[in-house]
Scaffold this motif. Structure first.
Motif, PDB file in Angstrom:
ATOM      1  N   SER A 123       0.846  -1.185   0.000  1.00  0.00           N
ATOM      2  CA  SER A 123       0.000   0.000   0.000  1.00  0.00           C
ATOM      3  C   SER A 123       0.885   1.238   0.000  1.00  0.00           C
ATOM      4  N   LEU A 124       0.395   2.270  -0.631  1.00  0.00           N
ATOM      5  CA  LEU A 124       1.078   3.555  -0.593  1.00  0.00           C
ATOM      6  C   LEU A 124       0.401   4.410   0.461  1.00  0.00           C
ATOM      7  N   LEU A 125       1.159   4.784   1.473  1.00  0.00           N
ATOM      8  CA  LEU A 125       0.590   5.616   2.525  1.00  0.00           C
ATOM      9  C   LEU A 125       1.235   6.989   2.496  1.00  0.00           C
ATOM     10  N   LYS A 126       0.401   7.987   2.546  1.00  0.00           N
ATOM     11  CA  LYS A 126       0.914   9.355   2.535  1.00  0.00           C
ATOM     12  C   LYS A 126       0.863   9.920   3.947  1.00  0.00           C
ATOM     13  N   VAL A 127       2.001  10.269   4.475  1.00  0.00           N
ATOM     14  CA  VAL A 127       2.015  10.939   5.780  1.00  0.00           C
ATOM     15  C   VAL A 127       2.619  12.321   5.585  1.00  0.00           C
ATOM     16  N   ILE A 128       2.180  13.237   6.406  1.00  0.00           N
ATOM     17  CA  ILE A 128       2.659  14.607   6.251  1.00  0.00           C
ATOM     18  C   ILE A 128       3.202  15.117   7.574  1.00  0.00           C
ATOM     19  N   LEU A 129       4.344  15.764   7.508  1.00  0.00           N
ATOM     20  CA  LEU A 129       4.979  16.330   8.696  1.00  0.00           C
ATOM     21  C   LEU A 129       4.585  17.794   8.799  1.00  0.00           C
ATOM     22  N   LEU A 130       3.961  18.153   9.910  1.00  0.00           N
ATOM     23  CA  LEU A 130       3.587  19.555  10.091  1.00  0.00           C
ATOM     24  C   LEU A 130       4.142  20.059  11.416  1.00  0.00           C
ATOM     25  N   GLY A 131       4.409  21.334  11.452  1.00  0.00           N
ATOM     26  CA  GLY A 131       4.920  21.947  12.667  1.00  0.00           C
ATOM     27  C   GLY A 131       5.667  23.230  12.328  1.00  0.00           C
ATOM     28  N   ASP A 132       5.978  23.999  13.344  1.00  0.00           N
ATOM     29  CA  ASP A 132       6.654  25.278  13.142  1.00  0.00           C
ATOM     30  C   ASP A 132       7.967  25.106  12.385  1.00  0.00           C
ATOM     31  N   GLY A 133       8.411  26.206  11.797  1.00  0.00           N
ATOM     32  CA  GLY A 133       9.713  26.197  11.139  1.00  0.00           C
ATOM     33  C   GLY A 133      10.803  25.895  12.160  1.00  0.00           C
ATOM     34  N   GLN A 165       5.080   7.488   1.914  1.00  0.00           N
ATOM     35  CA  GLN A 165       5.432   8.717   1.204  1.00  0.00           C
ATOM     36  C   GLN A 165       5.356   9.845   2.218  1.00  0.00           C
ATOM     37  N   ILE A 166       6.528  10.385   2.552  1.00  0.00           N
ATOM     38  CA  ILE A 166       6.581  11.374   3.622  1.00  0.00           C
ATOM     39  C   ILE A 166       6.694  12.769   3.014  1.00  0.00           C
ATOM     40  N   TRP A 167       5.728  13.593   3.315  1.00  0.00           N
ATOM     41  CA  TRP A 167       5.682  14.952   2.754  1.00  0.00           C
ATOM     42  C   TRP A 167       6.144  15.950   3.796  1.00  0.00           C
ATOM     43  N   ASP A 168       6.918  16.888   3.302  1.00  0.00           N
ATOM     44  CA  ASP A 168       7.561  17.867   4.165  1.00  0.00           C
ATOM     45  C   ASP A 168       7.310  19.247   3.553  1.00  0.00           C
ATOM     46  N   THR A 169       6.906  20.176   4.380  1.00  0.00           N
ATOM     47  CA  THR A 169       6.521  21.486   3.839  1.00  0.00           C
ATOM     48  C   THR A 169       7.229  22.621   4.567  1.00  0.00           C
ATOM     49  N   ALA A 170       7.151  23.800   3.986  1.00  0.00           N
ATOM     50  CA  ALA A 170       7.691  24.998   4.646  1.00  0.00           C
ATOM     51  C   ALA A 170       6.727  25.423   5.734  1.00  0.00           C
ATOM     52  N   GLY A 171       7.265  25.748   6.889  1.00  0.00           N
ATOM     53  CA  GLY A 171       6.407  25.996   8.050  1.00  0.00           C
ATOM     54  C   GLY A 171       5.856  27.398   8.184  1.00  0.00           C
ATOM     55  N   GLN A 172       6.403  28.366   7.456  1.00  0.00           N
ATOM     56  CA  GLN A 172       5.975  29.740   7.717  1.00  0.00           C
ATOM     57  C   GLN A 172       4.553  30.010   7.253  1.00  0.00           C
ATOM     58  N   ARG A 188      12.259  37.919  14.557  1.00  0.00           N
ATOM     59  CA  ARG A 188      13.565  37.586  15.102  1.00  0.00           C
ATOM     60  C   ARG A 188      13.733  36.066  15.229  1.00  0.00           C
ATOM     61  N   SER A 189      12.695  35.446  15.710  1.00  0.00           N
ATOM     62  CA  SER A 189      12.772  34.000  15.900  1.00  0.00           C
ATOM     63  C   SER A 189      12.997  33.263  14.574  1.00  0.00           C
ATOM     64  N   LEU A 190      12.252  33.696  13.556  1.00  0.00           N
ATOM     65  CA  LEU A 190      12.412  33.064  12.239  1.00  0.00           C
ATOM     66  C   LEU A 190      13.792  33.319  11.649  1.00  0.00           C
ATOM     67  N   ILE A 191      14.242  34.553  11.792  1.00  0.00           N
ATOM     68  CA  ILE A 191      15.552  34.912  11.232  1.00  0.00           C
ATOM     69  C   ILE A 191      16.644  34.096  11.913  1.00  0.00           C
TER      70      ILE A 191
END
Lengths: 202, 667
Positions: free
Chosen positions: A6-16, A59-66, B389-392
């Motif tokens: 099976s293909l499983l899609k997981v996504i990583l989320l959280g602050d930068g 399948q691990i997806w990684d994104t920009a946190g901002q 500041r935190s991001l930078i």
């Protein structure tokens, strides 16, 4: 079932900066790069593994946190089988933001039954000595939010990383097994109304 | 609800045959299936249906292509016949789901059903239906009669050839043209490529109306097709609710992601629908792509020769031409970048520049002091500043750390990077810090080796890049739309392929565009690319042609390997650090010349590359355009100073155009 991959899609989320990309790289390539760039846009890596006799391509997806990149990040939430909510134990703000990440995910992934969706919580950077988030606080949050499994990880020294991803897979497979009972894929049952089938499990 | 409306038949033709168990032209009478073909509008979704004649078909037995997932029933009868498509076990499972999808779909659309039971399964299995949005192409062949071969976007599915023994194929195609664009394939005249309006269109319509850039909106508004699109999304949601299983999800998410991206990036659909519904896309003959040579970098001697005694820079167009062709030797970068970026006016004297630097130094440190003097108490009450500041701090520690200028712990380069970004927040507090900005600053600081100069060069660069980072990311959206136009012009086939893989939104170019290939090239190559781009030659928006050049080299692989949504993203991401800058620049320039040489260039494309500016300049020559080009290798007619200034539309470059005028006067 066990014969299939099976293909499983997981996504990583959280602050930068909590270590999403590092966790992914540690798990897939077993490497840790202190010089890793922050993620721009969307990336993913695949990993094949076997969990309890099931062959799985993760399948691990990684994104920009901002926040700014939300509109171009959220479309990729669709179709996720599991969401790994990630914070850093040395950054209390990233812990406080987990609720927002969860909300954002549920909304944009269009999760129909949020209370049943498999989330796994990762408290990363346990190798760092100055903690801002205690294990107890993290556990409590997980318990209050849906009894999510919680792992304290370190992408740097590989602590608990594989275990956490494997747990994600188990959660998804468990969900599926339940679904399999509800909507048999046998052609005989095709005329069954799927909606009512879903509701009869509760 | 939409489901209650009965399907509307737009076209019907009887006497359409399937010659089963045969190659296309070998007929075995005993396996001839006769039937009728219809074009049907169901809840705003146009379907092509084929039904064998003898049977009053029970719709639940029909093989159905559900548009939602581009999932289609296999036509092949046994699993062995299936084309190779990844994992076999998984595949058969998908097929089961397809049946499920089909049935539920039928339940919905045939709610008033024909209901008749039938037992002729042998015949019945030939019935099929698909949404025209799942249709990739139709091949038209003529024999004693004409016959059509349908190819779906889902490449693993093959449908039987339909033989129009009693005519009607032309009428069928004409009817289809009312619902989709049919354009001749460049490789094969008998093959008509199909494209349809995007599903996300109706949703993003509101957004479009706010944007004056896309004047075609009004045309679309009149197009009835648009109004029909809403209905389908309901079907999608219905199916999504009903079957949330992994197998089905493997196919569906890309399309959903594409739909959502379509809402985020309005405009792309418009591009494909310049003449919605009725006109065949006319292929533009681009002609041969010329061979292009790169040159030597600009060296110190030549640079010195181009200064008068007081330090004014002479014959700027020639210098720019040299820089465009070969870049700069590294020693010169520190000086020349300041001019290229507009921090220094080209016609300023050395004295004036020293004065400017003094003033700019004061201004910089005044702004730096502003954030430096914020107390902890103040910062606690200032979340914007705190967040910035935190991001930078986080990003500075993750920017070019393998570069000697930023490597190791407590490297002074890191402190400078941090301080300049913090000061930029003071310079432009509305924008603040956005991820990606550290990538843009790092090479500037590396070259300038000076905090103040790096800051002001960064300010100039950010003037060009500002829109990329704004709240609505308008710059990104505009660029993606423009890039789509260019790609479509350059290779309709590839563009169609991307569309068919839900990748028409070019999300895989996001990082390229956001930070101008900073992550795609080695550090030294980034320096080269950027200085070439800053010359404004050979046309505006060179970076879009750079995208085209890279994709041009990858498209064969992408199409041959039949990469889907995720694979395209992965492939493009993995090109990072494997690209050859000189090759890319050669190709980009060649593409520019190729497009420029094209006669019937669409206005939209001329606008993107700034070619229209040339016409304006040519029609109304003004004194400042007539700059002497002393012995320089004749640059192309378009490369006058003034036009570049116009085409970039940024303050500092406009300034340089005036300077250009003065230079011409002086020299």
């Amino acid at each position: 079932m066990s014969a299939k991959t099976s293909l499983l899609k997981v996504i990583l989320l959280g602050d930068g900066g909590v270590g999403k990309s590092s966790l992914m790289n540690r798990y897939v390539t077993n490497k840790f790069d202190t010089h890793l760039f922050h993620t721009i846009g969307v990336e993913f890596l695949n990993k094949d593994l076997e969990v309890d006799g099931h062959m799985v391509t993760l399948q691990i997806w990684d994104t920009a946190g901002q926040e700014r990149f939300r509109s171009l990040r959220t479309p990729f939430y669709r179709g996720s089988d599991c969401c790994l909510l990630t914070f850093s134990v040395d950054d209390s703000q990233s812990f406080l933001n987990m609720g927002n990440w969860k909300k954002e995910f549920i909304y944009y992934a269009d999760v129909k039954e949020p209370e049943k969706f498999p989330f796994v919580v990762l408290g990363n950077k346990v190798d760092v000595t100055e903690r801002q988030v205690s294990t107890e606080d993290a556990r409590q949050w997980c318990q209050e939010n849906g009894n999510y499994p919680y792992y304290e990880t370190s992408a740097k020294d590989a602590t608990n990383v594989a275990v956490a991803f494997e747990e994600a897979v188990r959660r998804v497979l468990a969900m599926e097994e339940r679904t399999d009972h509800l909507i048999p894929t046998d052609t005989v049952n095709l005329h069954r109304k799927p909606r009512s089938a879903t509701s009869c499990c509760s | 609800m939409a489901a209650d409306t009965s399907p509307k038949v737009l076209f019907e033709q009887v006497g359409v045959f399937i010659h089963s168990n045969s190659g296309d032209d070998c007929i075995e009478q005993d396996l001839l299936v006769s039937g009728s073909i219809r074009i049907v509008d169901k809840d705003g979704e146009v379907h092509v249906e084929y039904r064998p004649l003898e049977d009053s078909v029970d719709p639940s037995n029909m093989l159905c292509a559900g548009k939602d997932s581009s999932s289609v029933m296999e036509w092949g009868q046994s699993p062995e016949e299936r084309p190779h498509h990844g994992l076999e076990a998984q595949h058969s499972y998908e097929t089961e789901w397809d049946i499920v999808n089909a049935v539920s779909f039928k339940k919905k659309t045939f709610s008033n059903g024909d209901g008749a039971l039938n037992h002729s399964h042998e015949r019945n299995r030939w019935a099929f239906t698909f949404s025209i949005s799942d249709l990739r192409s139709i091949t038209v062949k003529m024999d004693a009669w004409s016959y059509l071969f349908f190819k779906l976007k889902e490449a693993s599915v093959s449908l039987p050839t339909l033989h129009f023994h009693q005519g009607g194929s032309t009428e069928f195609l004409d009817s289809l043209r009312r619902c989709a664009l049919l354009s001749e394939s460049p490789e094969d005249e008998s093959c008509l490529l199909v494209s349809t309006a995007n599903k996300a269109l109706s949703q993003s319509f509101e957004n479009l109306l706010e944007d004056n850039n896309f004047g075609l909106v009004h045309k679309l508004k009149k197009d009835p097709y648009v109004t029909t699109l809403g209905g389908f999304s309901k079907v999608t949601n219905y199916l999504f609710d009903a079957f949330r299983g992994t197998e089905e999800q493997q196919r569906r998410p890309p399309e959903e992601v594409a739909d959502l991206l379509g809402e985020v990036i309005p405009g792309l659909e418009i591009n494909q629908q310049e003449e919605p519904g009725f006109e065949v896309i006319i292929r533009i003959d681009l002609g041969v792509r010329p061979e292009v040579q790169r040159g030597e970098p600009l060296f110190t001697e030549l640079w010195a020769e181009h200064q008068d005694t007081e330090g004014r820079i002479l014959n700027v167009p020639h210098l720019k031409q040299v820089i465009f062709k070969g870049g700069l030797c590294h020693m010169l970068r520190k000086d020349v970048w300041k001019f290229l970026l507009g921090y220094f006016p080209w016609d300023s004297t050395l004295e004036e520049r020293k004065a400017l630097q003094r003033a700019k130094t004061d201004e910089y440190f005044r702004m730096k002091l502003q954030w430096k003097s914020v107390s902890e108490e103040q910062e606690r009450r200032n979340s914007r500043l705190r967040d910035n500041r935190s991001l930078i701090e986080k990003d500075v520690n993750r920017t070019d750390r393998t570069n000697r200028f930023y490597e190791g712990i407590d490297n002074p380069g890191l402190v400078l990077l941090h301080d300049i970004l913090m000061t930029y927040c003071m310079y432009d507090f509305d924008l603040g810090y956005v991820q990606g900005m550290s990538d843009l600053l790092s090479p500037l600081l590396y070259v300038m080796e000076n905090e103040v100069d790096a800051f002001w060069c960064f300010v100039s660069f950010m003037d060009q890049m500002h829109q990329n980072f704004e709240e609505q990311m308008q710059g990104m959206k505009t660029q993606l739309v423009q890039l789509s136009s260019l790609l479509r012009l350059l290779d309709l086939n590839f563009w169609n392929y991307l569309e068919s893989q839900d990748s028409g939104f070019l999300y895989f170019c996001f990082r390229w565009l956001l930070i101008r290939f900073k992550r795609e090239l080695s550090f030294q190559d980034v320096l080269r690319l950027w200085e070439v781009m800053w010359t404004g030659l050979p046309c505006q928006n060179l970076h879009l042609l750079v995208c085209c050049a890279i994709l041009d080299s990858e498209k064969h692989k992408i199409m041959e390997e039949n990469y889907g949504f995720s694979e395209i993203l992965k492939h493009v991401n993995e090109l990072s650090m494997k690209l050859d800058i000189e090759e890319i620049l050669r190709k980009s320039e060649a593409i520019c010349l190729q497009i420029k040489g094209c006669k019937d260039l669409p206005h939209s494309v001329s606008d993107i590359l700034g070619f229209n500016m040339d016409e304006v300049a040519a029609e109304a020559p003004r004194s400042e355009v007539m700059e002497p080009r002393k012995g320089s290798p004749a640059p192309s007619p378009s490369l006058t100073h003034r036009e570049q200034a116009f085409s970039n539309g940024h303050g500092h470059l406009r300034e340089s155009s005036q300077n250009g005028c003065k230079v011409s006067f002086v020299s």
